[in-house]
Design a protein around this motif. Sequence first.
Motif, PDB file in Angstrom:
ATOM      1  N   LYS A 507       0.915  -1.043   0.043  1.00  0.00           N
ATOM      2  CA  LYS A 507      -0.039  -0.041   0.045  1.00  0.00           C
ATOM      3  C   LYS A 507       0.897   1.403  -0.021  1.00  0.00           C
ATOM      4  O   LYS A 507       0.543   2.191  -0.611  1.00  0.00           O
ATOM      5  N   LEU A 508       2.150   1.208   0.733  1.00  0.00           N
ATOM      6  CA  LEU A 508       2.753   2.542   0.738  1.00  0.00           C
ATOM      7  C   LEU A 508       3.495   2.561  -0.549  1.00  0.00           C
ATOM      8  O   LEU A 508       3.819   3.782  -0.870  1.00  0.00           O
ATOM      9  N   PHE A 525      14.212   5.698  -1.082  1.00  0.00           N
ATOM     10  CA  PHE A 525      13.461   4.456  -1.103  1.00  0.00           C
ATOM     11  C   PHE A 525      12.244   4.492  -1.804  1.00  0.00           C
ATOM     12  O   PHE A 525      11.456   3.605  -2.238  1.00  0.00           O
ATOM     13  N   HIS A 526      11.623   5.601  -1.955  1.00  0.00           N
ATOM     14  CA  HIS A 526      10.338   6.036  -2.392  1.00  0.00           C
ATOM     15  C   HIS A 526      10.589   6.125  -4.041  1.00  0.00           C
ATOM     16  O   HIS A 526       9.601   6.343  -4.650  1.00  0.00           O
ATOM     17  N   PHE A 527      11.800   5.683  -4.589  1.00  0.00           N
ATOM     18  CA  PHE A 527      11.848   5.619  -5.968  1.00  0.00           C
ATOM     19  C   PHE A 527      11.084   4.375  -6.464  1.00  0.00           C
ATOM     20  O   PHE A 527      10.318   4.441  -7.395  1.00  0.00           O
ATOM     21  N   LEU A 528      10.767   3.404  -5.255  1.00  0.00           N
ATOM     22  CA  LEU A 528       9.544   2.483  -5.504  1.00  0.00           C
ATOM     23  C   LEU A 528       8.216   2.928  -6.132  1.00  0.00           C
ATOM     24  O   LEU A 528       7.721   2.205  -7.002  1.00  0.00           O
ATOM     25  N   ARG A 529       7.783   4.021  -5.648  1.00  0.00           N
ATOM     26  CA  ARG A 529       6.492   4.408  -5.716  1.00  0.00           C
ATOM     27  C   ARG A 529       6.477   4.959  -7.302  1.00  0.00           C
ATOM     28  O   ARG A 529       5.587   4.649  -8.070  1.00  0.00           O
ATOM     29  N   ASP A 530       7.347   5.716  -7.813  1.00  0.00           N
ATOM     30  CA  ASP A 530       7.711   5.967  -9.117  1.00  0.00           C
ATOM     31  C   ASP A 530       7.634   4.907 -10.036  1.00  0.00           C
ATOM     32  O   ASP A 530       6.949   5.031 -11.176  1.00  0.00           O
ATOM     33  N   LEU A 531       8.464   3.769 -10.020  1.00  0.00           N
ATOM     34  CA  LEU A 531       8.141   2.628 -10.708  1.00  0.00           C
ATOM     35  C   LEU A 531       6.766   2.208 -10.574  1.00  0.00           C
ATOM     36  O   LEU A 531       6.374   1.642 -11.797  1.00  0.00           O
ATOM     37  N   THR A 532       6.321   1.960  -9.557  1.00  0.00           N
ATOM     38  CA  THR A 532       5.050   1.468  -9.645  1.00  0.00           C
ATOM     39  C   THR A 532       3.984   2.371 -10.359  1.00  0.00           C
ATOM     40  O   THR A 532       3.185   1.930 -10.993  1.00  0.00           O
TER      41      THR A 532
END
Length: 577
Positions: A507-508, A525-532
């Motif tokens: 969810k995060l 670590f919020h780089f993951l949000r952009d990939l998602t």
Amino acid sequence: MELIWRKLRGEHNDVSDQIVPDSESSDEEDNPSLNKRVSKRPGYLDDFVTDEAEMHNLAIFTPSTDPITYEEACKHDIWRKAMDAEISAIESNDTWELTALPAGVKKIGVKWIYKTKYNEQGKIEKYKARLVAKGYSQQQGIDYNEVFAPVARWDTIRTILAIAALKNWYVFQLDVKSAFLHGELNEEVYVDQPLGYQKENKQLVYRLKKSLYGLKQAPRAWYSKIEAYFNHEGFEKCPHEHTLFVKSETDGRIIVVSLYVDDLIFTGNDEKLFAEFKSSMERNFAMTDLGKMRYFLGVEIRQDGNGIFLYQQKYAVEILQRFGMSDCNSVNNPIVPGSKLQKDETGQASNSTLYKQMVGCLMYLLATRPDLAFSVCLVARYMERPTEIHMAAVKRILRYLKGTTSYGLWYERGKGDELVGWSDSDYGGDIDDRRSTSGYVFMIGTKAVSWSSKKQPIVTLSTTEAEFIAAAGSACQGVWLSRILTAIDAREGSCITIYCDNSSSIKLSKNPVVHERSKHIDVRFHFLRDLTKDGIIQLVHCSSFEQVADIMTKPLSFDSFSRNRDKLGLCTLELIN
């Protein structure tokens, strides 16, 4: 060594059990009924030769031991022929020219290195003599500038093998003879004349036109040379893996080449392209065609009509023999389930040199053994001051290895081509600094091609944060692997599925939620949000029972360990025969 001396002298009994008359006993002849007083040789003398007169002229030659100096090697024909071959290769390649040393210029020494080469069956393949420059005496800015040269990652090599198995291709191998001698030098470098091959005035030196083994810039010079060759031949270098070169024709024919210093592996779908590539390489470099890939960087490869099998049985047996564990009892898993290793400040210190050797040898097994990743990386944390509990943990890994020497990765032909990842983390698993361990596994189809077990760089404050950081690291690896696959397979980039057993971190990754469990997480670590958000990565929830990457983060029970090991695609050599 003492055992060899005993056999040569015809002694078959243990020296420590020999009966030695007491020199002070004088009643022996007067009263034969008296028992002879005897003494045994002290144990502390077992490592020493005490009968010096008998051993004075004894000399032993063991052909399995490589010579250290030129004086030793020149006494044997096999090494003289090896040195002749090396000098012939250097001179035929126009590597140097004899000249006087310019005033104010420092020359570099050279030395001979001797190595017996063995094949995957442990049999002698050839005797190799290498002339090596003493590069440690070079000065930066004078004798060399840049030295970096890339080598292929094992992730790339395994990916190539998995794709080759998927497409029913075979993988072949080439070896460049004296590869570093082909590199062009930009600096003025002078070396001594080698022992045994000195010409004219011994005060003269060689000016190098091309690189020599041992020079700091030799790997970079060779890579520049081979890269220029591939560019000239129409190969395209992968921008994400600089040792991967692909040549595609308009009619769909393709050849893929991966470079590891002087070892090349190549695969593709057209034998005509293979023949053209090999003949072109032979025109430009001295080559050895090794045929189908079977022994590469100490890893054994078996290819047949059913698939490709990677294993390190020969290397595993050598490790057990080296550390005296060949006859140990095997165990079912490499670490005791539920155990926690920690620093032992008050414990009895073990031999740190031996401990580092054991861990270092085990690390190279991770090229084909993902089941060992967590346990080996765990014991590697304590190399600074290992104690008896740490040594016991390493020996347990060796005992597990004893029963699984023939295990390896099996890539079946024509079975699944989807890239799928698994990400997991424990929480505060390291007792000393309370950091968590991240683990990931990536598979093509159902077989592992990339894995990792690594302690996280920061202390996390919740399981959500630990799993989120692990997923971010997994996503970076997944994107890189996807790009490698695109270069090899020319496939369209699709969304990469990564399975995670923590719903909060999923969810995060989808929503910019800010609360007490996430507001402190580093922005990187919020780089993951952009990939998602861009559809490159999608995190999918799975149960902990189905989590394959669990084997990378914590000690598991035997049932869980065996189940996850099978899911990774590990099996025994006997099973595929």
